[in-house]
Design a protein around this motif. Structure first.
Motif, PDB file in Angstrom:
ATOM      1  N   ILE A  18       0.650  -0.762   0.095  1.00  0.00           N
ATOM      2  CA  ILE A  18      -0.244   0.030  -0.191  1.00  0.00           C
ATOM      3  C   ILE A  18       0.588   1.269   0.225  1.00  0.00           C
ATOM      4  O   ILE A  18       0.281   2.079  -0.502  1.00  0.00           O
ATOM      5  CB  ILE A  18      -0.866  -0.008   1.064  1.00  0.00           C
ATOM      6  N   LEU A  19       1.872   1.234   0.563  1.00  0.00           N
ATOM      7  CA  LEU A  19       2.403   2.490   1.153  1.00  0.00           C
ATOM      8  C   LEU A  19       3.140   2.481  -0.593  1.00  0.00           C
ATOM      9  O   LEU A  19       3.442   3.380  -1.364  1.00  0.00           O
ATOM     10  CB  LEU A  19       3.971   2.083   2.013  1.00  0.00           C
ATOM     11  N   LEU A  20       3.784   1.451  -1.686  1.00  0.00           N
ATOM     12  CA  LEU A  20       4.637   1.596  -2.722  1.00  0.00           C
ATOM     13  C   LEU A  20       3.251   2.419  -3.959  1.00  0.00           C
ATOM     14  O   LEU A  20       3.735   2.931  -4.430  1.00  0.00           O
ATOM     15  CB  LEU A  20       5.315  -0.183  -2.759  1.00  0.00           C
ATOM     16  N   ARG A  21       2.442   1.653  -3.372  1.00  0.00           N
ATOM     17  CA  ARG A  21       1.323   2.102  -4.192  1.00  0.00           C
ATOM     18  C   ARG A  21       0.823   3.703  -4.473  1.00  0.00           C
ATOM     19  O   ARG A  21       0.571   4.573  -5.171  1.00  0.00           O
ATOM     20  CB  ARG A  21       0.318   1.219  -3.796  1.00  0.00           C
ATOM     21  N   ARG A  22       0.579   4.231  -2.399  1.00  0.00           N
ATOM     22  CA  ARG A  22       0.379   5.281  -2.199  1.00  0.00           C
ATOM     23  C   ARG A  22       1.181   6.431  -2.466  1.00  0.00           C
ATOM     24  O   ARG A  22       1.282   7.862  -2.552  1.00  0.00           O
ATOM     25  CB  ARG A  22      -0.261   5.903  -1.059  1.00  0.00           C
ATOM     26  N   PHE A  23       2.313   5.712  -2.307  1.00  0.00           N
ATOM     27  CA  PHE A  23       4.126   7.011  -2.900  1.00  0.00           C
ATOM     28  C   PHE A  23       4.652   6.812  -3.229  1.00  0.00           C
ATOM     29  O   PHE A  23       5.558   5.743  -3.529  1.00  0.00           O
ATOM     30  CB  PHE A  23       4.135   7.376  -1.164  1.00  0.00           C
ATOM     31  N   PRO A  24       4.270   6.708  -4.878  1.00  0.00           N
ATOM     32  CA  PRO A  24       5.171   6.198  -5.708  1.00  0.00           C
ATOM     33  C   PRO A  24       6.681   6.471  -6.230  1.00  0.00           C
ATOM     34  O   PRO A  24       7.324   6.280  -7.100  1.00  0.00           O
ATOM     35  CB  PRO A  24       4.148   6.852  -7.228  1.00  0.00           C
ATOM     36  N   ASP A  25       6.776   7.676  -4.776  1.00  0.00           N
ATOM     37  CA  ASP A  25       8.823   8.380  -5.845  1.00  0.00           C
ATOM     38  C   ASP A  25       9.274   7.125  -4.407  1.00  0.00           C
ATOM     39  O   ASP A  25      10.417   7.297  -3.677  1.00  0.00           O
ATOM     40  CB  ASP A  25       8.615   9.692  -5.876  1.00  0.00           C
ATOM     41  N   ILE A  26       8.714   7.105  -2.960  1.00  0.00           N
ATOM     42  CA  ILE A  26       9.176   6.357  -2.356  1.00  0.00           C
ATOM     43  C   ILE A  26      10.166   4.457  -2.513  1.00  0.00           C
ATOM     44  O   ILE A  26       9.400   4.104  -3.562  1.00  0.00           O
ATOM     45  CB  ILE A  26       8.739   6.379  -1.037  1.00  0.00           C
ATOM     46  N   HIS A  27      11.529   4.854  -1.782  1.00  0.00           N
ATOM     47  CA  HIS A  27      11.689   3.375  -1.634  1.00  0.00           C
ATOM     48  C   HIS A  27      11.847   2.780   0.070  1.00  0.00           C
ATOM     49  O   HIS A  27      11.506   3.486   0.725  1.00  0.00           O
ATOM     50  CB  HIS A  27      13.381   3.291  -1.344  1.00  0.00           C
ATOM     51  N   VAL A  28      11.028   1.602   0.443  1.00  0.00           N
ATOM     52  CA  VAL A  28      10.492   0.873   1.173  1.00  0.00           C
ATOM     53  C   VAL A  28      12.015  -0.096   2.111  1.00  0.00           C
ATOM     54  O   VAL A  28      11.242  -1.120   1.573  1.00  0.00           O
ATOM     55  CB  VAL A  28       8.917   0.627   1.854  1.00  0.00           C
ATOM     56  N   THR A  29      12.279   0.084   3.694  1.00  0.00           N
ATOM     57  CA  THR A  29      12.968  -0.766   3.847  1.00  0.00           C
ATOM     58  C   THR A  29      11.820  -1.428   4.570  1.00  0.00           C
ATOM     59  O   THR A  29      12.114  -1.482   5.733  1.00  0.00           O
ATOM     60  CB  THR A  29      13.932  -0.087   4.596  1.00  0.00           C
ATOM     61  N   SER A  30      11.636  -2.589   4.393  1.00  0.00           N
ATOM     62  CA  SER A  30      11.143  -3.165   5.805  1.00  0.00           C
ATOM     63  C   SER A  30      11.439  -4.567   6.053  1.00  0.00           C
ATOM     64  O   SER A  30      12.238  -5.213   6.121  1.00  0.00           O
ATOM     65  CB  SER A  30       9.460  -4.254   4.335  1.00  0.00           C
ATOM     66  N   VAL A  31      10.977  -4.495   7.696  1.00  0.00           N
ATOM     67  CA  VAL A  31      12.043  -5.112   8.553  1.00  0.00           C
ATOM     68  C   VAL A  31      11.234  -5.965   8.946  1.00  0.00           C
ATOM     69  O   VAL A  31      10.599  -5.743   9.871  1.00  0.00           O
ATOM     70  CB  VAL A  31      12.642  -4.097   9.468  1.00  0.00           C
ATOM     71  N   ASP A  32      11.461  -7.066   9.930  1.00  0.00           N
ATOM     72  CA  ASP A  32      10.636  -8.136  10.081  1.00  0.00           C
ATOM     73  C   ASP A  32      11.442  -8.880  10.994  1.00  0.00           C
ATOM     74  O   ASP A  32      12.456  -9.610  10.706  1.00  0.00           O
ATOM     75  CB  ASP A  32       9.565  -8.909   9.413  1.00  0.00           C
ATOM     76  N   ARG A  33      11.303  -9.467  12.399  1.00  0.00           N
ATOM     77  CA  ARG A  33      12.135 -10.338  12.920  1.00  0.00           C
ATOM     78  C   ARG A  33      12.103 -12.117  12.454  1.00  0.00           C
ATOM     79  O   ARG A  33      12.326 -13.006  13.070  1.00  0.00           O
ATOM     80  CB  ARG A  33      12.037  -9.866  14.016  1.00  0.00           C
ATOM     81  N   GLN A  34      10.517 -12.183  11.539  1.00  0.00           N
ATOM     82  CA  GLN A  34      10.170 -13.726  11.800  1.00  0.00           C
ATOM     83  C   GLN A  34      10.397 -14.119  10.345  1.00  0.00           C
ATOM     84  O   GLN A  34       9.618 -12.956   8.687  1.00  0.00           O
ATOM     85  CB  GLN A  34       8.511 -13.591  12.508  1.00  0.00           C
ATOM     86  N   PRO A  35      11.437 -14.990   9.685  1.00  0.00           N
ATOM     87  CA  PRO A  35      11.678 -15.075   8.659  1.00  0.00           C
ATOM     88  C   PRO A  35      10.473 -16.125   7.434  1.00  0.00           C
ATOM     89  O   PRO A  35      10.505 -15.119   6.695  1.00  0.00           O
ATOM     90  CB  PRO A  35      12.383 -16.419   8.920  1.00  0.00           C
ATOM     91  N   LYS A  36       9.330 -16.472   8.310  1.00  0.00           N
ATOM     92  CA  LYS A  36       8.380 -17.600   7.340  1.00  0.00           C
ATOM     93  C   LYS A  36       7.551 -15.551   6.922  1.00  0.00           C
ATOM     94  O   LYS A  36       7.369 -15.851   5.752  1.00  0.00           O
ATOM     95  CB  LYS A  36       7.685 -17.973   8.753  1.00  0.00           C
ATOM     96  N   GLN A  37       7.112 -14.459   7.750  1.00  0.00           N
ATOM     97  CA  GLN A  37       7.186 -13.425   7.273  1.00  0.00           C
ATOM     98  C   GLN A  37       7.704 -13.038   6.227  1.00  0.00           C
ATOM     99  O   GLN A  37       7.269 -12.476   4.818  1.00  0.00           O
ATOM    100  CB  GLN A  37       6.729 -12.322   8.597  1.00  0.00           C
ATOM    101  N   LEU A  38       9.056 -13.110   6.092  1.00  0.00           N
ATOM    102  CA  LEU A  38       9.610 -12.135   5.053  1.00  0.00           C
ATOM    103  C   LEU A  38       9.844 -12.960   3.619  1.00  0.00           C
ATOM    104  O   LEU A  38       9.147 -12.476   3.016  1.00  0.00           O
ATOM    105  CB  LEU A  38      11.099 -12.453   5.654  1.00  0.00           C
TER     106      LEU A  38
END
Ligand SMILES: C[S@@+](CC[C@H](N)C(=O)[O-])C[C@H]1O[C@@H](n2cnc3c(N)ncnc32)[C@H](O)[C@@H]1O
Length: 282
Positions: A66-86
């Motif tokens: 949603i972030l990438l769709r709503r803000f077409p000029d941004i780059h997102v670094t997504s951090v999670d502690r759980q490998p299954k989610q990643l």
């Protein structure tokens, strides 16, 4: 330090996660993010100069999309502690990863592998409620934000939940759900404390908004959809709650009967509030 907080701190590195990481739960997160998109994202914005956005606790990438769709000029670094989610995020966000717009990082939000001033903004949604020391996570977010960067944070306030017609099994289940999450080291009432946590972490210019969802007979379609979404949310804890012997099949049957009745009741009412905060790193 009280014995209760000692217990919660001791669990810091190995705390559980009420919702689990099943395929069903991962799809629920994607559906939930889309379903609540208009209410969650209503006030989310960054200046055009904010290109590097950090998203701690990104889960399966449901909000990242949603972030990438709503803000077409941004780059997102997504951090999670759980490998299954990643792993699920890697599949879900495959096109955006190919475009070079998102990077997935396995790390605890309390100790992220980034230097100071690495990001121009941050977004946290439905995460702090699962973290035993939310201020530690927020301090690390502050560390990696550049001065002036804006953090948007969205959190639950589960004590606000109300369902009509009167639903005693649901109330019993909801107590077990929240009490269990609390004893796992989380905080299902975190939304009300967001400003306190942000202040303790060192953020400035904190603004909060309470978002109220009130679904009644004026909007039967939206009410039905919200009832379904909330029932799915409740059930997302059922596996863990059964394992912990906090609920049994009898209660789950009663719960189902109450939600089925609510969905058929022309006078049904569902109410829930969550809290959003905007804070500045200075
Ligand atoms: C309810 S999910 C929300 C995911 C996503 N923000 C969304 O709204 O779809 C919470 C996520 O936070 C992650 N999480 C919990 N504690 C964390 C921590 N200390 N550091 C990083 N991620 C964490 C969990 O693994 C899970 O994927």
């Amino acid at each position: 330090m009280s014995s209760a907080s000692t217990k919660r701190r001791a669990k810091e590195d190995h705390y559980g996660y009420l919702h689990g990481y099943s395929d069903v739960e991962q799809e629920r997160l994607i559906h939930q993010a889309r379903f609540f998109e208009s209410s969650v994202f209503a006030g989310i914005d960054w200046p055009a100069s904010a290109k590097r956005i950090l998203e701690p606790g990104s889960g399966v990438g449901a909000q990242t999309e949603i972030l990438l769709r709503r803000f077409p000029d941004i780059h997102v670094t997504s951090v999670d502690r759980q490998p299954k989610q990643l792993a699920r995020a890697k599949r879900y966000l495959a096109p955006q990863i190919k475009q070079g717009r998102v990077k997935l990082v396995e790390a605890r939000g309390e100790q992220m592998p980034f230097g100071e001033s690495s990001f121009d903004g941050a977004f946290i949604c439905w995460v702090l409620e699962h973290v035993p020391q939310p201020v530690d996570l927020l301090k690390d977010v502050l560390r990696v934000l550049r001065p002036g960067a804006v953090l948007h944070c969205t959190e639950v306030l589960n004590s606000s939940f109300f369902l009509h017609p009167y639903a005693p099994a649901t109330l019993q289940y909801w107590f077990a759900f929240n009490d269990h999450q609390w004893n796992m080291g989380g905080d299902p009432f975190c939304g009300a404390k967001l400003s306190n946590h942000l202040t303790a972490a060192g953020f400035q210019n904190i603004e909060t908004r309470v978002r109220n969802l009130l679904l009644d007979k004026r909007m039967p379609k939206a009410r039905e959809e919200h009832l379904k979404a909330f029932y799915e949310l409740l059930l997302s804890g059922a596996g863990e709650l059964k394992k912990a012997k906090r609920v049994d099949d009898k209660l789950l049957t009663e719960l189902e009967a109450e939600w089925t009745a609510a969905m058929k009741d022309p006078d049904a009412v569902l109410f829930y509030s969550f809290v959003q905060a905007r804070a500045v790193a200075l």
